[in-house]
Design a protein around this motif. Structure first.
Motif, PDB file in Angstrom:
ATOM      1  N   LEU A  72       0.823  -1.211   0.000  1.00 28.91           N
ATOM      2  CA  LEU A  72       0.000   0.000   0.000  1.00 28.91           C
ATOM      3  C   LEU A  72       0.856   1.259   0.000  1.00 28.91           C
ATOM      4  O   LEU A  72       0.509   2.256  -0.639  1.00 28.91           O
ATOM      5  N   LEU A  73       1.992   1.203   0.714  1.00 33.07           N
ATOM      6  CA  LEU A  73       2.879   2.359   0.754  1.00 33.07           C
ATOM      7  C   LEU A  73       3.442   2.664  -0.632  1.00 33.07           C
ATOM      8  O   LEU A  73       3.429   3.815  -1.085  1.00 33.07           O
ATOM      9  N   PHE A  74       3.904   1.620  -1.312  1.00 29.26           N
ATOM     10  CA  PHE A  74       4.471   1.845  -2.638  1.00 29.26           C
ATOM     11  C   PHE A  74       3.386   2.242  -3.641  1.00 29.26           C
ATOM     12  O   PHE A  74       3.609   3.085  -4.510  1.00 29.26           O
ATOM     13  N   ALA A  75       2.186   1.611  -3.497  1.00 33.55           N
ATOM     14  CA  ALA A  75       1.081   1.987  -4.385  1.00 33.55           C
ATOM     15  C   ALA A  75       0.679   3.442  -4.149  1.00 33.55           C
ATOM     16  O   ALA A  75       0.384   4.182  -5.101  1.00 33.55           O
ATOM     17  N   GLY A  76       0.669   3.861  -2.880  1.00 35.07           N
ATOM     18  CA  GLY A  76       0.366   5.255  -2.587  1.00 35.07           C
ATOM     19  C   GLY A  76       1.417   6.193  -3.138  1.00 35.07           C
ATOM     20  O   GLY A  76       1.103   7.262  -3.664  1.00 35.07           O
ATOM     21  N   GLY A  77       2.697   5.790  -3.022  1.00 35.32           N
ATOM     22  CA  GLY A  77       3.761   6.608  -3.595  1.00 35.32           C
ATOM     23  C   GLY A  77       3.663   6.701  -5.108  1.00 35.32           C
ATOM     24  O   GLY A  77       3.899   7.758  -5.702  1.00 35.32           O
ATOM     25  N   LEU A  78       3.282   5.572  -5.729  1.00 38.29           N
ATOM     26  CA  LEU A  78       3.122   5.573  -7.181  1.00 38.29           C
ATOM     27  C   LEU A  78       1.945   6.454  -7.599  1.00 38.29           C
ATOM     28  O   LEU A  78       2.027   7.216  -8.571  1.00 38.29           O
ATOM     29  N   MET A  79       0.835   6.364  -6.847  1.00 36.55           N
ATOM     30  CA  MET A  79      -0.320   7.199  -7.148  1.00 36.55           C
ATOM     31  C   MET A  79       0.015   8.674  -6.954  1.00 36.55           C
ATOM     32  O   MET A  79      -0.354   9.532  -7.767  1.00 36.55           O
ATOM     33  N   LEU A  80       0.743   8.978  -5.885  1.00 35.72           N
ATOM     34  CA  LEU A  80       1.152  10.365  -5.644  1.00 35.72           C
ATOM     35  C   LEU A  80       2.087  10.849  -6.748  1.00 35.72           C
ATOM     36  O   LEU A  80       2.031  12.010  -7.158  1.00 35.72           O
ATOM     37  N   SER A  81       2.941   9.946  -7.239  1.00 38.29           N
ATOM     38  CA  SER A  81       3.838  10.307  -8.328  1.00 38.29           C
ATOM     39  C   SER A  81       3.056  10.651  -9.588  1.00 38.29           C
ATOM     40  O   SER A  81       3.369  11.624 -10.283  1.00 38.29           O
ATOM     41  N   VAL A  82       2.016   9.857  -9.869  1.00 42.83           N
ATOM     42  CA  VAL A  82       1.195  10.131 -11.049  1.00 42.83           C
ATOM     43  C   VAL A  82       0.491  11.472 -10.903  1.00 42.83           C
ATOM     44  O   VAL A  82       0.408  12.268 -11.844  1.00 42.83           O
ATOM     45  N   LEU A  83      -0.016  11.742  -9.676  1.00 37.96           N
ATOM     46  CA  LEU A  83      -0.723  12.998  -9.437  1.00 37.96           C
ATOM     47  C   LEU A  83       0.208  14.208  -9.534  1.00 37.96           C
ATOM     48  O   LEU A  83      -0.158  15.238 -10.088  1.00 37.96           O
ATOM     49  N   THR A  84       1.418  14.050  -8.988  1.00 35.86           N
ATOM     50  CA  THR A  84       2.314  15.205  -8.921  1.00 35.86           C
ATOM     51  C   THR A  84       3.240  15.311 -10.114  1.00 35.86           C
ATOM     52  O   THR A  84       3.850  16.362 -10.322  1.00 35.86           O
ATOM     53  N   PHE A  85       3.370  14.228 -10.906  1.00 35.06           N
ATOM     54  CA  PHE A  85       4.291  14.269 -12.044  1.00 35.06           C
ATOM     55  C   PHE A  85       3.915  15.402 -12.994  1.00 35.06           C
ATOM     56  O   PHE A  85       4.772  16.169 -13.444  1.00 35.06           O
ATOM     57  N   THR A  86       2.627  15.501 -13.291  1.00 34.66           N
ATOM     58  CA  THR A  86       2.192  16.546 -14.213  1.00 34.66           C
ATOM     59  C   THR A  86       2.443  17.926 -13.623  1.00 34.66           C
ATOM     60  O   THR A  86       2.919  18.830 -14.317  1.00 34.66           O
ATOM     61  N   ALA A  87       2.135  18.101 -12.323  1.00 36.48           N
ATOM     62  CA  ALA A  87       2.325  19.410 -11.697  1.00 36.48           C
ATOM     63  C   ALA A  87       3.800  19.801 -11.705  1.00 36.48           C
ATOM     64  O   ALA A  87       4.147  20.947 -12.044  1.00 36.48           O
ATOM     65  N   VAL A  88       4.674  18.860 -11.341  1.00 30.81           N
ATOM     66  CA  VAL A  88       6.108  19.159 -11.314  1.00 30.81           C
ATOM     67  C   VAL A  88       6.634  19.400 -12.728  1.00 30.81           C
ATOM     68  O   VAL A  88       7.424  20.318 -12.976  1.00 30.81           O
ATOM     69  N   THR A  89       6.182  18.576 -13.673  1.00 28.48           N
ATOM     70  CA  THR A  89       6.625  18.754 -15.057  1.00 28.48           C
ATOM     71  C   THR A  89       6.152  20.089 -15.613  1.00 28.48           C
ATOM     72  O   THR A  89       6.906  20.789 -16.303  1.00 28.48           O
ATOM     73  N   LEU A  90       4.889  20.452 -15.327  1.00 24.64           N
ATOM     74  CA  LEU A  90       4.390  21.747 -15.787  1.00 24.64           C
ATOM     75  C   LEU A  90       5.141  22.896 -15.127  1.00 24.64           C
ATOM     76  O   LEU A  90       5.369  23.950 -15.754  1.00 24.64           O
ATOM     77  N   LEU A  91       5.529  22.702 -13.857  1.00 22.79           N
ATOM     78  CA  LEU A  91       6.274  23.753 -13.162  1.00 22.79           C
ATOM     79  C   LEU A  91       7.670  23.902 -13.767  1.00 22.79           C
ATOM     80  O   LEU A  91       8.132  25.020 -14.032  1.00 22.79           O
ATOM     81  N   ILE A  92       8.341  22.760 -14.003  1.00 31.75           N
ATOM     82  CA  ILE A  92       9.668  22.814 -14.621  1.00 31.75           C
ATOM     83  C   ILE A  92       9.585  23.385 -16.033  1.00 31.75           C
ATOM     84  O   ILE A  92      10.411  24.190 -16.450  1.00 31.75           O
ATOM     85  N   GLY A  93       8.568  22.946 -16.759  1.00 30.89           N
ATOM     86  CA  GLY A  93       8.481  23.313 -18.168  1.00 30.89           C
ATOM     87  C   GLY A  93       7.472  24.396 -18.466  1.00 30.89           C
ATOM     88  O   GLY A  93       6.938  24.412 -19.584  1.00 30.89           O
ATOM     89  N   ASP A  94       7.196  25.284 -17.511  1.00 28.22           N
ATOM     90  CA  ASP A  94       6.183  26.315 -17.745  1.00 28.22           C
ATOM     91  C   ASP A  94       6.442  27.107 -19.032  1.00 28.22           C
ATOM     92  O   ASP A  94       5.526  27.268 -19.847  1.00 28.22           O
ATOM     93  N   PRO A  95       7.671  27.589 -19.268  1.00 28.14           N
ATOM     94  CA  PRO A  95       7.880  28.320 -20.537  1.00 28.14           C
ATOM     95  C   PRO A  95       7.727  27.409 -21.760  1.00 28.14           C
ATOM     96  O   PRO A  95       7.233  27.843 -22.804  1.00 28.14           O
ATOM     97  N   PHE A  96       8.134  26.121 -21.634  1.00 28.60           N
ATOM     98  CA  PHE A  96       8.028  25.184 -22.747  1.00 28.60           C
ATOM     99  C   PHE A  96       6.565  24.944 -23.125  1.00 28.60           C
ATOM    100  O   PHE A  96       6.179  25.051 -24.293  1.00 28.60           O
ATOM    101  N   TYR A  97       5.758  24.600 -22.119  1.00 26.72           N
ATOM    102  CA  TYR A  97       4.371  24.229 -22.399  1.00 26.72           C
ATOM    103  C   TYR A  97       3.507  25.440 -22.724  1.00 26.72           C
ATOM    104  O   TYR A  97       2.499  25.307 -23.425  1.00 26.72           O
ATOM    105  N   GLU A  98       3.896  26.611 -22.217  1.00 26.08           N
ATOM    106  CA  GLU A  98       3.179  27.828 -22.602  1.00 26.08           C
ATOM    107  C   GLU A  98       3.361  28.078 -24.098  1.00 26.08           C
ATOM    108  O   GLU A  98       2.399  28.390 -24.811  1.00 26.08           O
ATOM    109  N   SER A  99       4.587  27.912 -24.581  1.00 29.97           N
ATOM    110  CA  SER A  99       4.847  28.092 -26.016  1.00 29.97           C
ATOM    111  C   SER A  99       4.129  27.025 -26.837  1.00 29.97           C
ATOM    112  O   SER A  99       3.557  27.320 -27.896  1.00 29.97           O
ATOM    113  N   LEU A 100       4.150  25.766 -26.341  1.00 34.24           N
ATOM    114  CA  LEU A 100       3.474  24.682 -27.052  1.00 34.24           C
ATOM    115  C   LEU A 100       1.970  24.928 -27.125  1.00 34.24           C
ATOM    116  O   LEU A 100       1.348  24.778 -28.192  1.00 34.24           O
ATOM    117  N   SER A 101       1.384  25.333 -26.010  1.00 34.46           N
ATOM    118  CA  SER A 101      -0.052  25.585 -25.978  1.00 34.46           C
ATOM    119  C   SER A 101      -0.427  26.751 -26.893  1.00 34.46           C
ATOM    120  O   SER A 101      -1.449  26.707 -27.588  1.00 34.46           O
TER     121      SER A 101
END
Length: 307
Positions: A72-101
């Protein structure tokens, strides 16, 4: 799901922008791989620390309890990773994805002008909004984690609900780039997508499932941002954009006019914008939205009773 396909098709036709959008996802992938590796190595010690009451239990019960906890701990970590991956990626790539959008919107015929703000302020707003969304998602995550211990339901129904919840919040994160360009605040975004749960879950949940496959998140991220941009264009059309129905929905009848969200007077809460306030009546100035419509906290933007 059609928006996801349209987004992937767009980046396939614009290969340079697909490669451009891979850079932030690759950086985030390396960071998350390191964190999950550390969690896997230390999960046994964490389980022993969290269940000291089981030290005196006989085998196999102690091992079974701690094995379930580790899973359950690893599944929770994996679920949290899926939830936060997009947020962290969008934060890192804000100028990239703004241009793409922006490029996606320009290719569709109209791109709303971006707010005139410095880069640091854009990143701060994106971080603040992501934290707001993740705190809400974390509340659901804790509840689903606890319900995961319920026999049978915790291993069948709860994971399915968890994927749908993750899909909804993932859709909120992915649409944030195009929503921010329209200066729609995060609470209004959540209210808007809550009113279209099937659309948000139908777009986000397949991405969550695909992101569970190693390295697929990196490959699909640019197309997911493009698809989210196309979704926002149909959900919140601009003054020069056609306001047609979303895929799978019936077109408006002869006496019905599709219009931006939050307006009364037509099926689904859509209708013509309200008349502006008469001058010198003491009313506050309308907020800066793409249309004459009510902002957060107003009676027109507030969801109906029982929502």
């Amino acid at each position: 799901m059609r928006y996801l396909g349209k987004g992937q098709r767009w980046v396939a036709q614009h290969g340079r922008w697909w490669g451009f959008g891979l850079i932030p996802a690759l950086i985030a992938l390396v960071l998350y791989a390191a964190v999950l590796t550390v969690l896997a190595i230390w999960s046994g010690d964490i389980a022993a620390w969290a269940t000291p009451f089981a030290d005196g239990w006989d085998e196999p019960w102690r091992g079974l309890l701690r094995g379930v906890f580790v899973g359950l701990l690893f599944a929770g970590g994996l679920m949290l990773s899926v939830l936060t991956f997009t947020a962290v990626t969008l934060l890192i790539g804000d100028p990239f994805y703004e241009s793409l959008s922006e490029k996606v919107e320009e290719s569709e015929g109209h791109c709303p002008p971006s707010p005139d703000r410095p880069l640091w302020q854009e990143i701060w707003i994106a971080l603040r909004d992501s934290v707001h969304v993740l705190l809400r998602a974390a509340g659901f995550g804790i509840l689903l984690f606890v319900l995961g211990f319920v026999p049978f339901i915790g291993q069948t129904v709860i994971p399915a609900i968890g994927f749908c919840v993750s899909g909804f919040f993932l859709a909120v994160e992915l649409t944030s780039v195009a929503m921010q360009r329209r200066e729609i605040p995060v609470r209004e975004r959540l209210r808007l997508l809550r009113g279209r749960k099937a659309l948000a879950v139908g777009f986000g949940t397949p991405i969550v499932l695909l992101f569970l496959i190693p390295f697929v998140a990196v490959v699909l991220m640019p197309g997911a941002v493009a698809g989210a941009t196309l979704l926002v264009r149909d959900l919140v059309p601009g003054p020069d954009e056609p306001s047609g129905p979303a895929p799978g929905e019936a077109a408006a009848g002869p006496d019905q006019t599709a219009a931006p969200y939050g307006q009364p007077g037509a099926p689904g809460g859509f209708g013509p914008p309200p008349a502006p306030y008469p001058p010198n009546q003491g009313h506050p100035q309308a907020p800066r939205y793409p249309h004459q419509q009510s902002g957060p906290g107003s009676s027109a933007a507030r969801p109906p009773a029982g929502w």
